[in-house]
Design a protein around this motif. Structure first.
Motif, mmCIF file in Angstrom:
data_model
loop_
_atom_site.group_PDB
_atom_site.id
_atom_site.type_symbol
_atom_site.label_atom_id
_atom_site.label_comp_id
_atom_site.label_asym_id
_atom_site.label_seq_id
_atom_site.Cartn_x
_atom_site.Cartn_y
_atom_site.Cartn_z
ATOM 1 N N GLY A 299 0.781 -1.237 0.000
ATOM 2 C CA GLY A 299 0.000 0.000 0.000
ATOM 3 C C GLY A 299 0.802 1.270 0.000
ATOM 4 O O GLY A 299 0.240 2.353 0.210
ATOM 5 N N ARG A 300 2.081 1.186 -0.259
ATOM 6 C CA ARG A 300 2.955 2.362 -0.299
ATOM 7 C C ARG A 300 3.491 2.554 -1.710
ATOM 8 O O ARG A 300 4.224 1.688 -2.196
ATOM 9 C CB ARG A 300 4.138 2.166 0.665
ATOM 10 C CG ARG A 300 5.106 3.335 0.740
ATOM 11 C CD ARG A 300 6.294 3.023 1.634
ATOM 12 N NE ARG A 300 7.044 1.875 1.122
ATOM 13 C CZ ARG A 300 7.568 0.925 1.888
ATOM 14 N NH1 ARG A 300 7.404 0.930 3.188
ATOM 15 N NH2 ARG A 300 8.253 -0.086 1.337
ATOM 16 N N PRO A 301 3.098 3.635 -2.415
ATOM 17 C CA PRO A 301 2.146 4.679 -2.037
ATOM 18 C C PRO A 301 0.709 4.186 -2.223
ATOM 19 O O PRO A 301 0.466 3.157 -2.852
ATOM 20 C CB PRO A 301 2.468 5.807 -3.014
ATOM 21 C CG PRO A 301 2.895 5.079 -4.263
ATOM 22 C CD PRO A 301 3.683 3.885 -3.764
ATOM 23 N N SER A 302 -0.223 4.951 -1.740
ATOM 24 C CA SER A 302 -1.622 4.583 -1.859
ATOM 25 C C SER A 302 -2.129 4.813 -3.279
ATOM 26 O O SER A 302 -1.797 5.804 -3.916
ATOM 27 C CB SER A 302 -2.469 5.403 -0.878
ATOM 28 O OG SER A 302 -3.848 5.227 -1.158
ATOM 29 N N GLY A 303 -2.949 3.894 -3.743
ATOM 30 C CA GLY A 303 -3.588 4.065 -5.043
ATOM 31 C C GLY A 303 -5.006 4.585 -4.940
ATOM 32 O O GLY A 303 -5.794 4.441 -5.885
ATOM 33 N N GLY A 304 -5.307 5.228 -3.830
ATOM 34 C CA GLY A 304 -6.660 5.707 -3.612
ATOM 35 C C GLY A 304 -7.137 6.734 -4.623
ATOM 36 O O GLY A 304 -8.342 6.958 -4.760
ATOM 37 N N TYR A 305 -6.223 7.362 -5.329
ATOM 38 C CA TYR A 305 -6.579 8.411 -6.289
ATOM 39 C C TYR A 305 -6.941 7.856 -7.662
ATOM 40 O O TYR A 305 -7.443 8.589 -8.525
ATOM 41 C CB TYR A 305 -5.402 9.380 -6.458
ATOM 42 C CG TYR A 305 -4.230 8.772 -7.214
ATOM 43 C CD1 TYR A 305 -4.113 8.930 -8.586
ATOM 44 C CD2 TYR A 305 -3.249 8.031 -6.553
ATOM 45 C CE1 TYR A 305 -3.061 8.373 -9.289
ATOM 46 C CE2 TYR A 305 -2.194 7.468 -7.242
ATOM 47 C CZ TYR A 305 -2.106 7.638 -8.603
ATOM 48 O OH TYR A 305 -1.067 7.075 -9.294
ATOM 49 N N VAL A 306 -6.682 6.568 -7.904
ATOM 50 C CA VAL A 306 -6.711 6.041 -9.267
ATOM 51 C C VAL A 306 -8.089 6.147 -9.903
ATOM 52 O O VAL A 306 -8.218 6.540 -11.070
ATOM 53 C CB VAL A 306 -6.202 4.585 -9.294
ATOM 54 C CG1 VAL A 306 -6.382 3.975 -10.691
ATOM 55 C CG2 VAL A 306 -4.730 4.535 -8.888
#
Length: 275
Positions: free
Chosen positions: A123-130
């Motif tokens: 989870g590093r970096p987060s892909g929450g923006y994808v």
């Protein structure tokens, strides 16, 4: 440069550009750009090596995107280039670094070097923006899309601290520059490549099967997670080592100053000394 055409496993034609003489190296470019942005690096390495470049799919002189591409598509294209050229070394930058490391698990490679590899380790970096990034690209909101991605992947940069609307304006101005217009032309290639990276999020141990000599590098001026991930992968691979490149930011591979190129040339020549 010498130009050859090779055929990948699904029949797609891959155009290969080659320069120099000596042991072969294949350069894998990053996201949102193509092989032309790595010709300075190729010219610098060509003093000692035969350097091969090609465009990944969706770019000029490569197969168009169909929406069915996977990591295996990238590996098949690279495998065809390796078979044609006889090269057994690869250099990958950013998204190309991800492809290079996946290739190290299955393809006949002896040396793999990466710079600021685009990996997601635990989870590093987060892909929450994808998802938002994909939506904005699909709607043609390229300046907003690039701003969303930049703020997620470069959280300490000056632009990430600007108000969002102002940051979008700055990004819009960049996209009107010559290099920015090339980003615009290649924008459709970025979301699927980014999604593939985050679909392969997992522990560093996913890369433990790489048996090639492995040099994992990150820029001292790049976001810290690049080096954290390099160290994590180096720690689980039998022949891996992580090296921080001084005074280098993410685009150092495109600028290819002599002090940047030197450790990679030494690594591919088998003469890079341990830190």
């Amino acid at each position: 440069m010498r130009v050859d055409k090779v055929t990948s496993g699904d029949g797609a034609v891959v155009t290969v550009y080659s320069t120099g003489a000596g042991p072969g190296i294949v350069i894998l470019h990053g996201g949102g750009v193509g092989e032309r942005e790595y010709r300075r690096l190729a010219d610098a390495l060509a003093e000692r090596f035969t350097v091969h470049l090609y465009n990944r799919r969706g770019r000029p002189d490569s197969a168009p995107l169909t929406g069915t591409e996977t990591v295996e598509t990238d590996l098949a294209d690279l495998g065809a280039v390796l078979a044609h050229t006889g090269a057994r070394s690869v250099f990958g930058h950013s998204g190309g670094g991800f492809v290079a490391l996946r290739a190290g698990l299955t393809l006949p490679l002896e040396r793999v070097a990466v710079y600021d590899p685009a990996l997601s380790i635990d989870g590093r970096p987060s892909g929450g923006y994808v998802a938002e990034f994909e939506r904005l690209v699909g709607e043609g909101e390229y300046a907003r899309a690039m701003t969303v991605m930049a703020r997620a992947t470069y959280p300490d940069d000056f632009g990430a601290k600007l108000p969002f609307g102002m940051a979008v304006g700055v990004t819009g101005l960049f996209l009107r520059t010559p290099i920015g217009r090339r980003f615009v032309d290649l924008m459709p290639t970025i979301p699927p490549e980014v999604r593939r990276i985050f679909e392969h999020d997992g522990p560093a141990g996913d890369y433990a099967g790489i048996t090639a000599e492995l040099l994992l590098t990150a820029g001292a001026r790049s976001p810290r997670y690049f080096m954290d991930n390099c160290r994590a992968v180096a720690g689980v691979t039998p022949r891996g080592r992580a090296v921080l490149i001084p005074r280098s930011s993410h685009n150092a591979a495109n600028i290819a100053r002599p002090e940047f190129v030197r450790p990679f040339a030494e690594f591919f020549a088998g003469s890079l000394k341990a830190a």
